[in-house]
Design an enzyme around this catalytic site. Structure first.
Site, short mmCIF file in Angstrom:
data_model
loop_
_atom_site.label_atom_id
_atom_site.label_comp_id
_atom_site.label_asym_id
_atom_site.label_seq_id
_atom_site.Cartn_x
_atom_site.Cartn_y
_atom_site.Cartn_z
CG HIS A 1 8.14 -1.84 3.90
ND1 HIS A 1 7.39 -2.72 4.06
CD2 HIS A 1 7.43 -0.76 4.33
CE1 HIS A 1 6.07 -2.31 4.64
NE2 HIS A 1 6.12 -0.89 4.64
CG HIS B 1 -0.26 -0.15 2.50
ND1 HIS B 1 -0.63 -0.70 3.76
CD2 HIS B 1 0.80 0.78 2.96
CE1 HIS B 1 0.01 -0.54 4.61
NE2 HIS B 1 0.92 0.33 4.18
CD GLU C 1 3.02 -1.61 6.67
OE1 GLU C 1 2.83 -0.66 6.84
OE2 GLU C 1 2.99 -1.79 5.47
CG HIS D 1 0.47 3.82 7.92
ND1 HIS D 1 -0.48 3.44 7.35
CD2 HIS D 1 1.77 3.37 7.63
CE1 HIS D 1 0.04 2.37 6.53
NE2 HIS D 1 1.47 2.15 6.76
C1 DHB Z 1 6.28 3.07 2.15
C2 DHB Z 1 5.73 1.78 2.39
C3 DHB Z 1 4.54 1.64 3.43
O1 DHB Z 1 3.82 0.49 3.58
C4 DHB Z 1 4.21 2.97 4.00
O2 DHB Z 1 2.89 2.93 4.68
C5 DHB Z 1 4.71 4.20 3.65
C6 DHB Z 1 5.79 4.36 2.80
C7 DHB Z 1 7.38 3.42 1.41
O3 DHB Z 1 8.16 2.33 0.68
O4 DHB Z 1 7.50 4.50 0.76
FE FE Z 2 2.77 0.96 5.16
#
Ligand code: DHB
Ligand code: FE
Length: 288
Positions: free
Chosen positions: A193, A12, A240, A59
């Protein structure tokens, strides 16, 4: 009765919203990710769900560190998005279905989940981006939603096992709802990530591919990882993944993988899209 017709797991990342806003779907950077939705669009066109139950993490738009529910369920008639500070366009609102929300809330509480009920709830990119990816275009989204948020931000986080059980209870709730509705369950976030700290930009393709397989074939295996292990293997925001596990938990029948896409990177994130069909299990078959 309502019926769960399938599940979708998707990344997302906010930058996807910017790409949609600027019409960059065919741009070489973005195309491999957006192309992963062609199959999802064909499937949605065929099955035409009425409702999407969207399991996501907030978030900081709706909840912040001062008040952070472990699990929260929306029970509103409408869910607005607001400027989240990512430089993405503010999204249109999503319509709710409060009666189904309350039915899910009642079932979860009966199943001993101590949830927060939200008759007023904002939705952030974790919900608006998947909606825009699945149902592109300017008009109103053709489904009503029940948003469910899982805390992946403020420790202590719920375990993956708890997320799977939450999903199972949500699945049970949907399939005991009186109205004839076709429901798709969406889990949004991940895959690997990490957005900050010395490991910012960390991605683990090998582990992501394992997760993509286990979500389909053996979600219980993933629940053996502690959150600390998930953070080590998938980055601090890789937790997540919990939302995908909850989505998988809601699949009540025999699960068939319809399509899956993995593309690295989308912004700082491993971009994954997984489409599952929830099919009637043969008599006597053991699920999951
Ligand atoms: C990014 C990924 C995320 O899941 C998020 O909530 C905000 C930013 C990103 O990779 O930039
Ligand atoms: Fe996220």
């Amino acid at each position: 009765m309502a019926r769960i017709i399938g599940g979708v797991g998707t990344t997302h990342v906010p930058a996807i919203g910017k790409a949609i806003g600027e019409g960059l779907q065919k741009d070489p950077y973005w195309a491999p990710f957006f192309n992963g939705f062609h199959e999802v669009h064909r499937w949605l066109e065929r099955v035409k769900p009425d409702v999407a139950v969207v399991i996501a993490n907030d978030h900081g738009l709706n909840f912040f560190l001062d008040k952070m529910p472990t699990f929260a369920v929306g029970a509103a008639a409408e869910y607005r998005n607001e400027d989240e500070g990512w430089g993405i366009p503010v999204s249109k609102s999503a319509a709710g279905i409060p009666e189904l929300s309350w039915h899910i809330i009642e079932t979860l509480v009966e199943d001993e989940f101590d949830i927060t009920t939200c008759q007023d709830m904002l939705v952030d990119h974790a919900i608006t981006i998947p909606m825009s990816l699945m149902w592109p275009g300017k008009g109103a989204w053709p489904v009503r939603i029940v948003p469910i948020t899982v805390n992946t931000v403020q420790h202590p986080l719920p375990s993956l096992s708890r997320a799977l059980k939450l999903g199972r209870s949500v699945g049970k709730a949907i399939e005991s709802y009186k109205e004839d509705l076709k429901v798709v369950v969406i889990g949004t976030g991940g895959l690997s990530h990490q957005l900050d700290g010395p490991r910012a930009g960390f991605i683990n393709k090998e582990f992501d591919l394992l997760c993509l397989d286990k979500i389909v074939n053996d979600p219980v295996a993933l629940t053996r990882y502690s959150n600390r292990q998930i953070i080590e293997l998938a980055g601090s925001q890789g937790v997540e993944l919990m939302t995908w596990i909850a989505m998988r938990g809601a699949m009540t029948g025999a699960v068939r993988k319809v399509s899956s896409t993995y593309h690295v990177p989308i912004s700082n994130t491993a971009g994954g899209v997984l489409l599952l069909s929830n099919e009637k299990a043969p008599a006597g078959a053991q699920m999951r």
